[in-house]
Design an enzyme around this catalytic site. Structure first.
Site, PDB file in Angstrom:
ATOM      1  N   PHE A   1       0.806  -1.178  -0.193  1.00 10.25           N
ATOM      2  CA  PHE A   1       0.052   0.041   0.114  1.00 10.25           C
ATOM      3  C   PHE A   1       0.838   1.232   0.125  1.00 10.25           C
ATOM      4  O   PHE A   1       0.739   2.253   0.405  1.00 10.25           O
ATOM      5  CB  PHE A   1      -0.937  -0.065   1.262  1.00 10.25           C
ATOM      6  CG  PHE A   1      -1.865  -1.065   1.161  1.00 10.25           C
ATOM      7  CD1 PHE A   1      -3.100  -0.904   0.466  1.00 10.25           C
ATOM      8  CD2 PHE A   1      -1.675  -2.336   1.902  1.00 10.25           C
ATOM      9  CE1 PHE A   1      -4.091  -1.980   0.649  1.00 10.25           C
ATOM     10  CE2 PHE A   1      -2.579  -3.221   2.075  1.00 10.25           C
ATOM     11  CZ  PHE A   1      -3.954  -3.128   1.425  1.00 10.25           C
TER      12      PHE A   1
ATOM     13  N   CYS B   1      -1.360   4.375 -10.451  1.00 10.43           N
ATOM     14  CA  CYS B   1      -2.294   3.128  -9.502  1.00 10.43           C
ATOM     15  C   CYS B   1      -3.670   3.530  -9.487  1.00 10.43           C
ATOM     16  O   CYS B   1      -4.455   2.593  -9.986  1.00 10.43           O
ATOM     17  CB  CYS B   1      -1.619   3.378  -8.348  1.00 10.43           C
ATOM     18  SG  CYS B   1      -0.052   2.837  -7.879  1.00 10.43           S
TER      19      CYS B   1
HETATM   20  C1  UGA Z   1      -1.827   5.319  -4.198  1.00  4.40           C
HETATM   21  C2  UGA Z   1      -2.425   4.849  -2.759  1.00  4.40           C
HETATM   22  O1  UGA Z   1      -2.553   5.834  -2.155  1.00  4.40           O
HETATM   23  C3  UGA Z   1      -1.388   3.989  -2.205  1.00  4.40           C
HETATM   24  O2  UGA Z   1      -2.003   3.540  -0.997  1.00  4.40           O
HETATM   25  C4  UGA Z   1      -1.003   2.704  -3.241  1.00  4.40           C
HETATM   26  O3  UGA Z   1      -0.222   1.716  -2.619  1.00  4.40           O
HETATM   27  C5  UGA Z   1      -0.662   3.257  -4.515  1.00  4.40           C
HETATM   28  O4  UGA Z   1      -1.495   4.142  -5.192  1.00  4.40           O
HETATM   29  C6  UGA Z   1      -0.355   1.988  -5.310  1.00  4.40           C
HETATM   30  O5  UGA Z   1      -1.246   1.133  -5.493  1.00  4.40           O
HETATM   31  O6  UGA Z   1       0.715   1.573  -5.547  1.00  4.40           O
HETATM   32  P1  UGA Z   1      -0.026   6.958  -5.361  1.00  4.40           P
HETATM   33  O7  UGA Z   1      -0.445   6.588  -6.746  1.00  4.40           O
HETATM   34  O8  UGA Z   1       1.382   7.191  -4.905  1.00  4.40           O
HETATM   35  O9  UGA Z   1      -0.683   6.057  -4.178  1.00  4.40           O
HETATM   36  O10 UGA Z   1      -0.975   8.279  -5.134  1.00  4.40           O
HETATM   37  P2  UGA Z   1      -2.059   9.076  -4.114  1.00  4.40           P
HETATM   38  O11 UGA Z   1      -1.045   9.546  -2.986  1.00  4.40           O
HETATM   39  O12 UGA Z   1      -2.890   8.037  -3.760  1.00  4.40           O
HETATM   40  O13 UGA Z   1      -2.664  10.312  -4.896  1.00  4.40           O
HETATM   41  C7  UGA Z   1      -3.532   9.956  -6.093  1.00  4.40           C
HETATM   42  C8  UGA Z   1      -3.956  10.994  -6.928  1.00  4.40           C
HETATM   43  O14 UGA Z   1      -5.112  11.924  -6.129  1.00  4.40           O
HETATM   44  C9  UGA Z   1      -3.080  12.211  -7.124  1.00  4.40           C
HETATM   45  O15 UGA Z   1      -3.079  12.723  -8.266  1.00  4.40           O
HETATM   46  C10 UGA Z   1      -3.316  13.335  -6.115  1.00  4.40           C
HETATM   47  O16 UGA Z   1      -3.144  14.618  -6.505  1.00  4.40           O
HETATM   48  C11 UGA Z   1      -4.709  13.169  -5.980  1.00  4.40           C
HETATM   49  N1  UGA Z   1      -5.173  13.907  -4.595  1.00  4.40           N
HETATM   50  C12 UGA Z   1      -5.077  13.226  -3.686  1.00  4.40           C
HETATM   51  C13 UGA Z   1      -6.295  14.834  -4.915  1.00  4.40           C
HETATM   52  O17 UGA Z   1      -6.564  15.445  -5.734  1.00  4.40           O
HETATM   53  N2  UGA Z   1      -6.914  15.405  -3.692  1.00  4.40           N
HETATM   54  C14 UGA Z   1      -6.160  14.815  -2.287  1.00  4.40           C
HETATM   55  O18 UGA Z   1      -6.809  15.356  -1.398  1.00  4.40           O
HETATM   56  C15 UGA Z   1      -5.611  13.880  -2.292  1.00  4.40           C
END
Ligand code: UGA
Length: 436
Positions: free
Chosen positions: A148, A258
């Site tokens: 995760f 992801c």
């Molecule tokens: C995500 C999951 O959070 C991890 O737990 C998981 O292990 C990982 O995918 C995976 O499957 O390997 P990640 O891809 O690094 O992690 O990205 P996130 O931090 O989840 O962000 C995803 C998107 O949501 C980004 O574009 C971010 O900018 C956006 N986001 C996030 C928002 O627009 N608003 C928010 O409040 C939070």
């Protein structure tokens, strides 16, 4: 107890797992078929930008408990082997498991009896069962242990996880416990379950995060209509312990390698089962709309109307990566917005602390945020790098042609940038209510 651990795949999941399990005292051999990557890693050169990872890899190499190779035969004496291979989005959203299956087909000829085969990267529901069949050796137990990790926090997340999930059939319980023991003493809840639940938990978590962001993005639109402020609404929702404050900040949409892939995969999994998971489809649609909504907002801020022409207009972009703390451009909503602006004839310059270059016909990337402002008709914040808040906004205002800023991440303090001379537009915030 020290175990001999094999890791197949030196991407961000595999390399983080290899480096962290070495750090936890195990002896690790990491196999990847990319010869130049293996050579680089063997010299301690890590190209994945993850805080703390280079140090852990170098520590592992120097104590002799971590090594890299292209030769699968070096797995012959490992106790546990972790599969950290890509499962990209394939046809119609189904995950493409061909690489995984090809590698697994070679394992019966490489592994010693009793070696535990662990799926670590995200794999579709049912993969554990399928791999056991493919292996065709009942003496090789298959265990699911999904990761995760967030990009940009991989080492921290590996060493301090929210939970450790271990899935196995009852006959493989001893193997599952052996995998759990690899993590040593940990405060994280350790959860033993069946393989399908472990596999589904990973998709369910990522898709739920996507839903949460789409929810807040649509809510932001509603706030604009009714003169409410999404920063207050989001904060008030987040104070409910059943909801929690994370993933409630609007932006240009969710992206990365992801969330889009896993949301599409879960939707397909539901379709295969004849289950209507329409809310996932809606979240995906809302996500696609969000990028267009940000472009309209930029047009309006510059031209006064949401369909005004941007031809020949200079726009400065702060951020291109899919989120802060990484230079990853895969499925980046920021880059999608940039592409759309370029298609409309805008002349773009961008600064992102993690990105050195992108296709030059879309945007010119510079290494100085103040250059981005030069003669720009507007600045647009597209990635939530905290350092953007600390820029000298008066200096930026002076460099622009028109001191207009569209904050598509609600990152900035509207009052502070207004004081620096900017006309500020955020997402879901009513400018007339701005008192802070
Ligand atoms: C995500 C999951 O959070 C991890 O737990 C998981 O292990 C990982 O995918 C995976 O499957 O390997 P990640 O891809 O690094 O992690 O990205 P996130 O931090 O989840 O962000 C995803 C998107 O949501 C980004 O574009 C971010 O900018 C956006 N986001 C996030 C928002 O627009 N608003 C928010 O409040 C939070």
């Amino acid at each position: 107890m020290t175990e001999r651990v094999g890791v197949i795949g030196a991407g961000y999941v595999g390399l983080t797992s290899a480096a962290c399990f070495t750090h936890l005292g195990h002896e690790v051999v990491c196999v990847d078929n990319d010869r130049s990557k293996v050579d680089e890693l063997g010299r301690g050169e890590v190209t994945i930008a993850e805080p703390g990872l280079t140090e852990l890899v170098r520590d592992g190499l120097s104590c002799g408990r971590l090594r890299f190779t292209t030769d699968g035969r070096e797995l012959s004496d490992v106790d546990v082997v972790l599969l950290c291979l890509p499962t990209p989005k394939g046809k119609d959203g189904d995950p493409d498991v061909r690489v995984l299956e090809e590698v697994v087909a070679t394992l019966p000829g490489l592994l010693a009896p009793g070696c535990v085969v662990v799926t670590k990267s995200t794999v579709p529901v049912g993969t554990g069962t399928r791999l056991a069949e493919l292996l065709g050796r009942p003496d090789l137990p298959v265990v699911s242990n999904p990761e995760f990790l967030r990009e940009g926090h991989a080492v921290e997340d590996f060493l301090n996880p929210d939970r450790i999930v271990i899935g196995s059939v009852p006959e493989n319980r001893a193997a599952a416990e052996r995998v759990a023991a690899l993590y040593g003493e940990t405060n994280a809840p350790l959860w033993f379950t069946d393989p399908a639940s472990a596999e589904l938990a990973k998709y369910a978590s990522n898709a739920f995060l996507a839903l949460k962001v789409s929810y807040v993005n649509v809510l932001a639109e509603l706030c604009e209509h009714y003169g409410a402020d999404i920063r207050d609404v989001g904060r008030l929702m987040g104070l409910d312990s059943r909801i929690g404050p994370a993933f409630l900040v609007p932006g240009p949409g969710w992206g990365g390698s992801c969330l889009p892939k896993d949301t599409a995969a879960l939707l397909r999994t539901a379709e295969h089962a004849g289950v209507d998971f329409g809310i996932l489809r809606d979240a995906m649609k809302a996500n696609a709309r969000q990028r267009a909504a940000v472009v309209r907002k930029i047009r309006r801020a510059i031209t006064g109307v949401s369909d005004g022409s941007l031809s020949g207009i200079r726009i400065g972009l702060l951020g291109l990566a899919f989120k802060a703390g990484t230079g990853d451009l895969r499925d980046s909503p920021a880059l999608a917005v940039a592409r759309e602006l370029a298609r409309s004839g805008a002349v773009l310059t961008a600064y992102d602390p993690g990105v050195e270059t992108v296709e030059p016909d879309i945007v010119q990337v510079v290494d100085d945020p103040y250059l981005v402002a030069k003669d720009a008709a507007a600045l647009v914040v597209l990635t939530e790098w905290p350092e953007f808040r600390e820029l000298d906004w008066e200096r930026l205002a002076a460099a622009t042609e028109r001191a207009v800023v569209v904050d598509a991440r609600n990152l900035l303090d509207p009052a502070a940038v207004a004081e620096a001379g900017f006309t500020h537009t955020g997402l879901g915030t009513d400018p007339n209510r701005r008192t802070r």
